[in-house]
Every structure is written in structure tokens, then in C-alpha cells.
Design a protein around this motif. Sequence first.
Motif, PDB file in Angstrom:
ATOM      1  N   ASN A   1      44.010  35.370  35.685  1.00 23.16           N
ATOM      2  CA  ASN A   1      43.495  34.493  36.711  1.00 23.16           C
ATOM      3  C   ASN A   1      41.943  34.609  37.057  1.00 23.16           C
ATOM      4  N   PHE A   2      41.355  35.631  36.601  1.00 18.88           N
ATOM      5  CA  PHE A   2      39.882  36.099  36.847  1.00 18.88           C
ATOM      6  C   PHE A   2      39.494  36.827  35.521  1.00 18.88           C
ATOM      7  N   TYR A   3      38.738  36.336  34.774  1.00 21.91           N
ATOM      8  CA  TYR A   3      38.204  37.030  33.725  1.00 21.91           C
ATOM      9  C   TYR A   3      37.102  37.791  34.297  1.00 21.91           C
ATOM     10  N   TYR A   4      36.652  38.903  33.505  1.00 16.12           N
ATOM     11  CA  TYR A   4      37.433  39.605  32.611  1.00 16.12           C
ATOM     12  C   TYR A   4      38.180  40.928  33.215  1.00 16.12           C
ATOM     13  N   LYS A   5      37.710  41.190  34.460  1.00 15.60           N
ATOM     14  CA  LYS A   5      38.178  42.238  35.271  1.00 15.60           C
ATOM     15  C   LYS A   5      38.910  42.227  36.494  1.00 15.60           C
ATOM     16  N   GLY A   6      39.690  40.799  36.758  1.00 19.71           N
ATOM     17  CA  GLY A   6      40.291  40.426  37.720  1.00 19.71           C
ATOM     18  C   GLY A   6      39.164  40.354  39.074  1.00 19.71           C
ATOM     19  N   VAL A   7      39.779  40.591  40.063  1.00 16.82           N
ATOM     20  CA  VAL A   7      38.842  40.714  41.287  1.00 16.82           C
ATOM     21  C   VAL A   7      38.909  42.154  41.951  1.00 16.82           C
ATOM     22  N   ASP A   8      37.776  42.530  42.944  1.00 22.18           N
ATOM     23  CA  ASP A   8      37.860  43.672  43.420  1.00 22.18           C
ATOM     24  C   ASP A   8      38.309  43.815  44.764  1.00 22.18           C
TER      25      ASP A   8
ATOM     26  N   ILE B   1      51.170  34.731  39.141  1.00 28.28           N
ATOM     27  CA  ILE B   1      51.457  36.263  38.721  1.00 28.28           C
ATOM     28  C   ILE B   1      50.286  36.758  38.043  1.00 28.28           C
ATOM     29  N   ALA B   2      50.239  38.004  37.842  1.00 25.64           N
ATOM     30  CA  ALA B   2      48.900  38.852  37.489  1.00 25.64           C
ATOM     31  C   ALA B   2      49.260  38.843  35.814  1.00 25.64           C
ATOM     32  N   GLY B   3      47.953  38.867  35.236  1.00 24.96           N
ATOM     33  CA  GLY B   3      48.174  39.046  33.836  1.00 24.96           C
ATOM     34  C   GLY B   3      47.159  40.427  33.443  1.00 24.96           C
ATOM     35  N   ASN B   4      46.946  40.760  32.071  1.00 23.33           N
ATOM     36  CA  ASN B   4      46.213  42.031  31.900  1.00 23.33           C
ATOM     37  C   ASN B   4      44.818  42.229  32.403  1.00 23.33           C
ATOM     38  N   HIS B   5      44.201  40.906  32.405  1.00 21.45           N
ATOM     39  CA  HIS B   5      42.779  41.026  32.772  1.00 21.45           C
ATOM     40  C   HIS B   5      42.997  41.391  34.620  1.00 21.45           C
TER      41      HIS B   5
ATOM     42  N   ASN C   1      41.853  44.507  40.895  1.00 24.66           N
ATOM     43  CA  ASN C   1      42.716  44.859  42.012  1.00 24.66           C
ATOM     44  C   ASN C   1      43.890  43.712  42.360  1.00 24.66           C
ATOM     45  N   VAL C   2      45.137  44.027  41.803  1.00 21.80           N
ATOM     46  CA  VAL C   2      45.936  43.071  42.003  1.00 21.80           C
ATOM     47  C   VAL C   2      46.262  42.716  43.391  1.00 21.80           C
ATOM     48  N   LYS C   3      46.370  43.712  44.171  1.00 13.69           N
ATOM     49  CA  LYS C   3      46.855  43.765  45.447  1.00 13.69           C
ATOM     50  C   LYS C   3      45.811  42.789  46.633  1.00 13.69           C
ATOM     51  N   ALA C   4      44.496  42.929  45.944  1.00 13.68           N
ATOM     52  CA  ALA C   4      43.635  41.836  46.430  1.00 13.68           C
ATOM     53  C   ALA C   4      43.824  40.320  46.417  1.00 13.68           C
ATOM     54  N   GLN C   5      44.421  40.127  45.154  1.00 16.08           N
ATOM     55  CA  GLN C   5      44.930  38.608  44.726  1.00 16.08           C
ATOM     56  C   GLN C   5      46.265  38.521  45.674  1.00 16.08           C
ATOM     57  N   ILE C   6      46.920  39.336  45.809  1.00 18.24           N
ATOM     58  CA  ILE C   6      48.261  39.020  46.713  1.00 18.24           C
ATOM     59  C   ILE C   6      47.861  38.912  48.187  1.00 18.24           C
ATOM     60  N   GLU C   7      46.889  39.607  48.563  1.00 20.32           N
ATOM     61  CA  GLU C   7      46.435  39.533  49.898  1.00 20.32           C
ATOM     62  C   GLU C   7      45.789  38.269  50.092  1.00 20.32           C
ATOM     63  N   TYR C   8      45.026  37.432  49.072  1.00 19.94           N
ATOM     64  CA  TYR C   8      44.518  36.434  49.454  1.00 19.94           C
ATOM     65  C   TYR C   8      45.418  35.241  49.531  1.00 19.94           C
ATOM     66  N   SER C   9      46.685  35.452  49.663  1.00 15.99           N
ATOM     67  CA  SER C   9      47.738  34.414  49.768  1.00 15.99           C
ATOM     68  C   SER C   9      47.716  33.972  51.308  1.00 15.99           C
ATOM     69  N   THR C  10      47.252  35.142  52.111  1.00 14.26           N
ATOM     70  CA  THR C  10      46.977  34.973  53.697  1.00 14.26           C
ATOM     71  C   THR C  10      45.645  34.055  53.939  1.00 14.26           C
ATOM     72  N   LYS C  11      44.728  34.000  53.149  1.00 12.45           N
ATOM     73  CA  LYS C  11      43.643  33.397  53.401  1.00 12.45           C
ATOM     74  C   LYS C  11      43.433  31.944  52.627  1.00 12.45           C
ATOM     75  N   SER C  12      44.462  31.658  51.854  1.00 21.54           N
ATOM     76  CA  SER C  12      44.447  30.054  51.115  1.00 21.54           C
ATOM     77  C   SER C  12      45.835  29.305  51.517  1.00 21.54           C
ATOM     78  N   ASP C  13      45.404  28.011  51.705  1.00 19.97           N
ATOM     79  CA  ASP C  13      46.850  27.379  51.633  1.00 19.97           C
ATOM     80  C   ASP C  13      47.791  27.238  50.659  1.00 19.97           C
ATOM     81  N   ARG C  14      47.169  27.306  49.498  1.00 16.08           N
ATOM     82  CA  ARG C  14      47.984  27.033  48.387  1.00 16.08           C
ATOM     83  C   ARG C  14      48.151  28.028  47.425  1.00 16.08           C
ATOM     84  N   TRP C  15      47.343  29.127  47.526  1.00 15.72           N
ATOM     85  CA  TRP C  15      47.590  30.421  46.919  1.00 15.72           C
ATOM     86  C   TRP C  15      48.711  31.156  47.085  1.00 15.72           C
ATOM     87  N   LYS C  16      50.067  30.885  46.383  1.00 13.68           N
ATOM     88  CA  LYS C  16      51.099  31.886  46.703  1.00 13.68           C
ATOM     89  C   LYS C  16      51.646  33.117  45.718  1.00 13.68           C
ATOM     90  N   PHE C  17      51.093  34.193  46.300  1.00 16.60           N
ATOM     91  CA  PHE C  17      51.509  35.438  45.498  1.00 16.60           C
ATOM     92  C   PHE C  17      51.924  36.414  46.434  1.00 16.60           C
TER      93      PHE C  17
END
Length: 334
Positions: free
Chosen positions: A83-90, A117-121, A126-142
Motif C-alpha cells: 500500500n506504501f512503497y518502499y517501506k510502508g508508513v512509520d 491487507i499488508a504486503g511485504n513493503h 509499521n503495519v499497526k499504524a495502517q491498522i490504526e488509520y482505520s479510525t481516522k478514515s471513513d473508507r480505510w477498513k483494516f
Amino acid sequence: MMALALAYILIAAIPVAYCYPTAFQDLKHSSTNRTSIRFLAVGDWGGMPYPPYITAVQKATAREMSKVAEQMGADFVLALGDNFYYKGVDSVDSPRFQETFESVYTAKSLKVPWYVIAGNHDHAGNVKAQIEYSTKSDRWKFPSYYYELNFHIPNTGKTLTIIMLDTILLCGNSDDFSDQKPRGPLRAVDANRQLTWLQERLARSKADFLLLAGHYPVWSVSEHGPTECLLQKLHPLLLKYKATAYFCGHDHNLQYIEESGVGYVVSGAGNFLDPDITHWNQVPKGSVKFFTGQASTLGGFVHAEVTKDKMIVTFFQAKGTSLYRTVLSQRSFE
């Protein structure tokens, strides 16, 4: 009482849940005469870590996704990792959520749930940060690393289940600069927990259509090829429990492979394109029904429609035409 209190503290202390309780999702905007569920699937769409934070392929693909969603309908989008090249988000406050996601897929027709879902990149960050973003976005469901989605197909009495997997927890990360093969899971306990959960979900599933989605391919003819770990751990389960299809990304192209009654959909052309066919002979003979990774397509994605008795899968190129269509039938329990 003390033991009970301690149990609550322990439960509260568990970091992000690995899996997620299952319930039926209700489709928003479902008109009374609807008799199908429609969705898009796109993988490896994650832009770039430097300005302008997107690629020409991502931009063209986003534009065509919005048109197809508008014309053919899309109740949701499956985002298949990287979802975010090359090293996800921090962190959950990373500007990349805005730059590479929110400000790219802006069309009204794409303002639907994105099941992620998460990929290798992503796992390089920080995959947990992507999961947490679900609470900040209306459409991001992780909701968690892996989870199950259940839908009633409107006005049909039929059901669709989609099991979203974390193939990196299952198989390990892959180093894109060595031989690109996952080396085995970082923590065997996490891999086993996911596999046990998956087997339970599959054994219990009475869904008329059963889809699984992960980042790594089971079968692929391209650069990364078949994923050995998934051939060992997942492939037998797909056959045993009569899965309808498996969706993935990882290889940056579009592929449709059919084997033993299961459809394998590779949709990894959301941001880059790769015409590589190194592993053409490593998949079962005659199983490849469709492949494209040509730069001239400008990118690509998949549209699926699940009706009362079949699933229609259409591969689109970003330059505005469908390239391939196939039909899968519902599961039979005989």
C-alpha cells in the motif's frame, strides 16, 4: 475476582488483534432491486516515498477504476497489499496516507469501503499504524492483520465470504534485492495462529462463494513465481474447502490462472508494470488463461460481480478497455 481483573488487563494489553470477530457487513447504498455484489481488486498500488508520491501508472489506474466503479458498480475495493512503497508508513500520522491514498482515489465512486491487507513493503514499516488509520478514515477498513468479511448477496438468499490473509506473517518477508523468496515466518507462533484460525473459518464456512485474498501469489508465472510456502500451507486448504478464488498482488501485472476448480487472480498492476514471465513453466500446464504486464496498458485492476449463481471476473487495463473476462460458479457441497 483478582484473576478476572488480571485477565481483563491482559486482554487490554494485547497489541492490535491479529484476527477480527466476524459478522455480516451490510452493503451501503443497496437499492431494493439489487441482486449482486460488485467490487474492485487492486494490489501494489502504493505510490513512491518521494514527490509527487504517486506514479503515472497509479494515476491512470485510479482514473479508470473510478470510471468502472461508476459504470459497473463497486460496493467496495480489495486493497491487496504494498500500500506504501518502499517501506510502508512509520506512524498513523504519516503524510503518505493523504499523498498516496486519499488524494489519488478521489472520485465519488471510490468513496466506498477499502478492505486492506499488508504486503511485504508494508511490513518493512509499521503495519499497526495502517491498522490504526482505520479510525481516522471513513473508507480505510483494516481491522487487523487478517480478518473475515461476510456479505448477504441482496435479494438472493446467497452469501459471499472473503477471508483476508496476511501472507507475510504466514510465510515471512521477502527481500526484493536478493532472490525475493520469503524465508519463513519471523514468528512461528503468529504463522500457526493464523493458520489455525483460517482452518477453523474454512471448516465452518457455508458461504455460496468463498474467496481468499493475500499479498503473495499461490501461482504466478512472473518474477516472483509461485510461493512455495503457500503451495504447502494454503493450496491444500483451497482445494479441500472448495474455495471459489484466491486474489493476490505482489507480481506487478494481471494474471488469471485456473487449477483444480479454483480461480487464481493476480492483480498487482496498480502502480508499476512488469511483463516478466520467468516462471511460465512453474505453474500447472495449461492453467494460465490470461496474462499481461505490458507498459502500453498503463496499469490495471480487476472488477468482480457476484450474483446468485456465479461470479464474473473482468480484468481492466488503465487505458480504458477490458482485457479478459471469466465466470466462476458457486461452491457445491455434494
